[in-house]
Design an enzyme around this catalytic site. Structure first.
Site, PDB file in Angstrom:
ATOM      1  N   THR A 150      -3.677 -28.761  12.395  1.00  0.00           N
ATOM      2  CA  THR A 150      -4.394 -28.368  13.615  1.00  0.00           C
ATOM      3  C   THR A 150      -3.465 -27.461  14.434  1.00  0.00           C
ATOM      4  OG1 THR A 150      -3.754 -30.493  14.613  1.00  0.00           O
ATOM      5  CG2 THR A 150      -5.990 -30.320  13.713  1.00  0.00           C
ATOM      6  N   LYS A 176       0.423 -34.044   8.597  1.00  0.00           N
ATOM      7  CA  LYS A 176       0.192 -33.124   9.693  1.00  0.00           C
ATOM      8  C   LYS A 176       0.424 -33.883  10.985  1.00  0.00           C
ATOM      9  CE  LYS A 176      -2.956 -32.647  12.118  1.00  0.00           C
ATOM     10  NZ  LYS A 176      -3.326 -33.085  13.528  1.00  0.00           N
ATOM     11  N   THR A 187      -2.098 -36.613  16.828  1.00  0.00           N
ATOM     12  CA  THR A 187      -2.848 -37.152  15.696  1.00  0.00           C
ATOM     13  C   THR A 187      -1.997 -36.954  14.461  1.00  0.00           C
ATOM     14  OG1 THR A 187      -4.907 -36.700  16.694  1.00  0.00           O
ATOM     15  CG2 THR A 187      -4.957 -36.862  14.351  1.00  0.00           C
ATOM     16  N   GLU A 273       4.426 -29.944  19.650  1.00  0.00           N
ATOM     17  CA  GLU A 273       3.844 -28.785  20.334  1.00  0.00           C
ATOM     18  C   GLU A 273       4.815 -28.207  21.360  1.00  0.00           C
ATOM     19  OE1 GLU A 273      -0.818 -30.121  19.837  1.00  0.00           O
ATOM     20  OE2 GLU A 273       0.301 -30.755  21.609  1.00  0.00           O
ATOM     21  N   ASN A 399      -1.687 -27.767  25.467  1.00  0.00           N
ATOM     22  CA  ASN A 399      -2.592 -28.869  25.755  1.00  0.00           C
ATOM     23  C   ASN A 399      -3.494 -28.619  26.953  1.00  0.00           C
ATOM     24  OD1 ASN A 399      -2.072 -31.270  23.845  1.00  0.00           O
ATOM     25  ND2 ASN A 399      -0.058 -30.424  24.278  1.00  0.00           N
ATOM     26  N   SER A 404     -11.539 -31.160  24.613  1.00  0.00           N
ATOM     27  CA  SER A 404     -12.061 -32.348  23.933  1.00  0.00           C
ATOM     28  C   SER A 404     -13.564 -32.417  24.050  1.00  0.00           C
ATOM     29  CB  SER A 404     -11.448 -33.622  24.529  1.00  0.00           C
ATOM     30  OG  SER A 404     -11.783 -33.758  25.882  1.00  0.00           O
TER      31      SER A 404
END
Length: 404
Positions: A150, A176, A187, A273, A399, A404
């Site tokens: 992702t 991942k 995740t 990230e 982020n 979402s």
């Protein structure tokens, strides 16, 4: 044990895989299938978040079956917080894969990762599964590793080889994870293949134990995902005597599995990230294993520690502070703290207070891509290691825009 450079899950005998573009993402691979040519012993570990994605709910039941033969994974959509329709969609993914491969539906495990709260576009999923099943190849492992990504900036893959009973045993893994990563399984997805013959209860216990010192010791941002999944398939094609007890064969395989899981964990932590460096917290001489783990995880999850390392700021007080609220029994006046990179090390605190040190040397170490914080509690014989990354401006950018 031999580390197989540039090898992956399909370098394990008896496994094929594929990674294709189904349309869930604009122009990147987003769906993969991993297939064993024979039914395989399987085990899985799943998120401890009480909000569990539909594939997790399904897999918790499916993994109870003695054998599994395929895993189907999509990225771009987590199929989480999608209600009864989401569960039906996850079941359809298993059914469709089973139909395409001519195997039992109960032998197919399902996983998803991506945006939460959006229903899967099942027309794209259906045609994508058909395409992926028809594209299975012994060269498809790298495509699979790309298809599960992702916000990852690179693939996470590894393979090793060793011997048991004179037979060549292989373990391959892909994973991942970049954000929403925190101990308790973020995740984060990991899929492991092996050709060893092993009984299901042995494999399950081994995997649960292995993740405690690997995936459950990493943190990027303190968020535990709805979709965390680790699945291992063991097809038995090595021809070794089936591992049925904790003997030498068990421990040899466990050592290799631990290595694979820890290396994948470090790759995930390093790719947090916006991260610019991998941070490793190594706690020594704790009064118990649990105390050591509490301390290591507390340091690695501290936003203040992470921010200091982004700024190459040797503010060791933040580390001591994190130890203090970790919940572990420590004596602050005994704690020593060191920084280390691949070529040098420096002590910055002794007996809970700062000492004179070369600030330029500390800066040089902190600027490296892999920094180890060594913490000596001087209270016992136990140790633990946790992995994380620094907290940069880019984490916020990523982020703030991830819907979402």
């Amino acid at each position: 044990m031999i580390i197989l450079k540039d090898k992956t899950i399909t370098d394990v005998p008896g496994f094929t895989s594929s990674g294709i573009h189904s349309g869930l993402k604009k122009n990147k691979k987003d769906l993969c299938v991993i297939f064993s040519e024979v039914p395989a012993t399987s085990a899985g570990v799943f998120t401890k978040n009480k909000v569990q994605a539909a594939p997790v709910v399904l897999d918790i039941e499916t993994i109870k079956h003695e054998k599994s033969q395929a895993i189907v994974v999509n990225s771009g959509n987590a199929n989480a917080c999608t209600g009864e329709q989401g569960l039906e969609n996850a079941k359809f993914m298993a059914q469709k894969t089973a139909q395409c491969l001519g195997i039992d539906e109960k032998s197919v495990l399902v996983s998803s990762t991506g945006i939460i709260g959006v229903q899967l576009p099942m027309d794209k999923i259906s045609s994508g599964i058909e395409k992926a099943c028809s594209s299975l190849s012994v060269d498809g492992g790298d495509d699979s590793a790309h298809a599960i990504m992702t916000t990852d900036s690179y693939t996470k893959q590894i393979a090793v080889q060793f011997e048991i009973d004179g037979k060549d045993i292989f373990i391959g893994g892909i994973a991942k994870g970049s954000g929403m990563i925190h101990p308790n399984m973020g995740t984060m997805l990991s899929f492991i293949t092996t050709n060893i013959s092993i009984e299901k209860d042995m494999l399950s216990n081994m995997l649960k134990d292995s993740i405690e010192d690997s995936y459950n010791m990493i943190s990027v941002d303190g968020d535990t995902s709805t979709n965390d999944t680790v699945i291992i398939l063991a097809n038995g094609l090595a021809g070794n005597k089936a591992v049925s007890k904790e003997d030498d064969s068990y421990h040899k395989f466990k050592e290799a599995l631990d290595y694979v899981n820890k290396e994948l964990s470090k790759m995930i932590a390093a790719d947090g990230e916006g991260a610019t460096k991998l941070i490793e917290a190594h706690v020594l001489n704790a009064p118990s294993k649990e105390e050591a783990k509490l301390c290591a995880k507390s340091v690695i999850t501290s936003s203040l520690v992470k921010a200091a390392f982004f700024g190459n700021n040797s503010n060791w007080g933040r580390i001591l502070c994190a130890l203090g609220y970790s919940g572990a029994e420590i004596v602050p006046d005994k704690v020593a703290i060191f920084f280390k990179d691949d070529s040098d090390s420096i002590q910055i605190a002794e007996n809970g207070i700062g000492i004179d040190f070369d600030e330029d040397k500390a800066q040089k170490i902190m600027k490296s891509g892999h920094v180890i914080i060594t913490i000596d509690l001087k209270m016992g014989d136990y140790s633990a290691t946790a992995w994380g990354c620094d907290l940069s401006y880019d984490y916020i950018k990523v982020n703030a825009m991830y819907k979402s």
